[in-house]
Design a protein around this motif. Structure first.
Motif: not given
Length: 740
Positions: A608-624
């Motif tokens: 209902s109401q045609c809603s979405f949740n967009i998530t982005c998770h980025a990990h920089v490996k060299d410095i955690d």
């Protein structure tokens, strides 16, 4: 004269509580040949509903103008007029007249509770007693022959509800005659009276927040605001009686508090929902609405309150805007200024910590089993205007009340009244429910990395700007939108806003009120982007842009993108699409990651109401280092356009054309188009079959206006493939030019 009144009053108390019958005295009347010495008798009372309705702004109540069994509706603290026909001319020197008012819905009326009031008739002169907030007055304005004009002034703090009236007459030491007025007198709160606790100074605000019968409730997201017409219909049949029943039987407000807008508005915030008191509306946040109506199919409060008044069972189903629309109707019907208010990206803090905590695993996936809190795409509550003598003059004005059943308050699902000014100042300890309301508009969002039950949490990021994106309501006198965010909080990230936040945290005393500074890392800049205005049926794209500002070092980055359908309360309903990519962002370069989502990918997963949740998770490996971002997104439904083909005139047929476009790449097999508008049309529904893809639909409706003035038409289209499509049009109906 005063001795006669005192004797009379004591007698009436004995009469009512001892249940003597007044007719015995009428039958025992002694015939006296001298007319001036005959006992005065009331023959008829004219409630002058036209005049009083105009003076008290109550002429629209159905109780006032219906043909059978009409009743008088007035506002407290303001004179209303009566025209009384007597058996002979009235002599102020010899005739004692008293008006006895009793609350109709109280089993044992008495003077101490304010449910029984005796008011002597006194001449209206310059030296007449001055009214205070506790006393009523009955003023004799003059008379012609056997008819007198009287003004009744209810106390400005009298109990709100249905009153019965009797008029007693007495001559010297003779017996007393009692006349019982057969109709009821409804007395309401009075925003026009300066001594009333709901007084509003500005006439335009009084008109908008008490008298206006249609308005807008805003849904959607902060990026795609969706105005929806709501017909409050506070003057319609059974609405006021239903409101008074809610006070007595559902809210169970003590009779001595029927004059208190604080107590009544708090009780109504509980009575509108149903979990603990079988109140008006049953909530449903699933996708299964079997046995009831979809929440977005309602266009107003009238059908809901009338059905509840008739059946005394919760009406199925509602969500926050339905609760708010019905609560606004109840408050306006009672005379309490009210308006629905929408908060976008609204926090739901279950532990009163003033933070919303989110937990993720090593892959950046949300750990739903640890998640107790949420951010709603939008949430609608109600503001009511009143004084707050219980907490101080500085907190007078708009107060939040919320009927959506979210958290318990004093063992019931209710919220408020909460001073808006107190929220802005971080005064969360002020009654009622300050911490919960503060979190709805200004909680900080904290993201945590979870490594296991025996490992410490790592703070990944905190977002001080995500909650309470904007708070809006309808403008006064037109169909525009007003942003009132500044009345709830200082500008985001400003010194005042942060200082207020930390002061509120100290007052909360909750162990979860925690803040840590994330390790600073500025070499890579992340920019999370989403195209906003997408019509349902179209594809959309999610983009993450990365810029390495370091001139000597490359960085290895893992990025996870995810799209999930969510109901408007922020709860994910599965996953539509995910995308993971490992990349190296070279020194002094830009890069980007995209994810395209087609209609075929999201069509069968829409909620209902045609809603979405967009998530982005980025990990920089060299410095955690971890970066996390979320955004709400909503595809837009088409609008229904209404166009009158004839000039709206009372008594004449008026054609109205309704058009919209099927924006889907697939056909709509079957749908229903409805049109509603009080005073011009009863609900009209048309079945439409086989609407091809990307095709325009046009249907004609016939109206038969019965009442002149402004009216709002509301159109709705529902189908399996396309839902929650609406539109509205305000028309002005003129008088007919025909002459007899």
């Amino acid at each position: 004269f005063s001795l006669q009144v005192q004797f009379h009053f004591m007698w009436k108390m004995e009469l009512l509580e001892g249940m003597y019958v007044c007719s015995w005295f009428q039958q025992s009347q002694i015939e006296i040949s001298d007319e001036s010495k005959q006992l005065l008798q009331v023959k008829k009372v004219d409630a002058l509903r036209d005049k009083n309705g105009t003076d008290h702004k109550t002429e629209l109540y159905e109780l006032m103008w219906r043909h059978e069994d009409p009743h008088l509706v007035v506002r407290r603290g303001q004179p209303f007029s009566l025209k009384i026909t007597l058996s002979r001319s009235y002599n102020p020197r010899d005739d004692a007249v008293s008006f006895i008012f009793t609350m109709s819905d109280v089993q044992f009326p008495n003077h101490g509770q304010g449910t029984l009031v005796a008011v002597p008739l006194v001449p209206k002169t310059a030296s007449s007693p001055r009214q205070n907030k506790y006393n009523w007055m009955a003023l004799y304005e003059g008379g012609v022959d056997n008819t007198i004009s009287v003004q009744i002034v209810p106390a400005v703090n009298c109990l709100v509800g249905r009153w019965s009236m009797e008029i007693d007459t007495k001559l010297s030491q003779s017996r007393i005659l009692s006349y019982k007025y057969s109709s009821r007198i409804y007395i309401l709160f009075n925003p026009w009276a300066s001594g009333d606790e709901v007084h509003v100074r500005d006439e335009e605000e009084r008109s908008e927040y008490v008298l206006t019968e249609s308005g807008l409730i805003y849904r959607g997201t902060h990026k795609l605001v969706k105005p929806t017409v709501w017909k409050f219909s506070q003057f319609d049949k059974d609405i006021l009686d239903c409101c008074l029943m809610l006070i007595r039987e559902v809210g169970k407000v003590p009779v001595t508090s029927w004059n208190d807008p604080i107590k009544i508005s708090r009780a109504m915030s509980a009575a509108i929902n149903s979990p603990d008191d079988n109140g008006v509306v049953a909530g449903n946040w699933s996708e299964d609405f079997g046995g009831g109506a979809d929440p977005w199919s309602w266009v107003g409060s009238k059908a809901i309150l009338q059905k509840y008044f008739a059946k005394k069972k919760p009406v199925k189903y509602g969500q926050c805007w339905v609760f708010a629309g019905v609560l606004t109707t109840v408050c306006r019907a009672l005379g309490i200024p009210a308006r629905p208010v929408t908060c976008y990206s609204c926090g739901h803090d279950t532990k009163n910590s003033l933070t919303l905590d989110y937990f993720f695993d090593n892959d950046g996936k949300s750990m739903d089993e640890l998640q107790q809190e949420s951010i709603w795409n939008f949430h609608v509550w109600v503001e009511v205007w009143m004084k707050r003598p219980d907490i101080g003059k500085e907190f007078d004005g708009w107060q939040v009340i919320d009927a959506t059943p979210q958290e318990l308050s004093d063992d019931q699902f209710r919220c408020g009244p909460t001073s808006v000014h107190a929220i802005k100042m971080g005064q969360i300890q002020r009654p009622y429910d300050g911490a919960f309301v503060f979190s709805m508009v200004n909680a900080d969002v904290v993201y945590w990395q979870y490594y296991g039950p025996t490992q410490p949490l790592k703070l990944v990021q905190r977002d001080t700007k995500r909650v309470g994106k904007n708070v809006v309501t309808k403008a006064i006198g037109d169909w525009g939108r007003v942003d009132i965010t500044s009345s709830y909080k200082h500008p985001e990230t400003s010194l005042e806003e942060r200082s207020t936040m930390f002061a509120a945290l100290k007052r909360s005393g909750n162990v979860y009120s925690r803040y840590y500074l994330n390790e600073e890392f500025n070499d890579i800049k992340f920019d999370f982007q989403l195209v906003d205005d997408i019509v349902i049926g179209s594809s959309f794209r999610v983009v993450l842009k990365l810029r390495n500002k370091n001139s000597t070092k490359d960085y290895r980055v893992t990025v996870n993108l995810s799209v999930a359908p969510v109901i408007y309360t922020g709860k994910p309903q599965g996953v539509i699409k995910t995308h993971q990519r490992d990349l190296t962002v070279e020194r002094k370069t830009d890069d980007e990651i995209t994810m395209d989502v087609s209609y075929n990918e999201y069509a069968d997963k829409l909620v209902s109401q045609c809603s979405f949740n967009i998530t982005c998770h980025a990990h920089v490996k060299d410095i955690d280092f971890d970066y996390h971002a979320e955004d709400d997104f909503r595809v837009r439904q088409p609008d229904i356009k209404l166009s009158p083909l004839d000039k709206p005139v009372v008594g004449a047929a008026v054609r109205v054309n309704a058009t919209f476009v099927n924006p889907l790449p697939v056909a709509i097999s079957k749908g229903f188009l409805t049109l509603e508008g009080g005073g011009v049309i009863t609900n009209s529904k048309k079945k439409i079959e086989n609407i091809p893809a990307n095709t325009k639909v046009s249907e004609e409706f016939i109206l038969h206006p019965k009442v002149i003035g402004r009216h709002t038409l509301v159109a709705k289209f529902t189908s399996k493939e396309l839902d929650d499509v609406d539109g509205f049009l305000t028309i002005h109906v003129d008088e007919s030019n025909e002459t007899g």
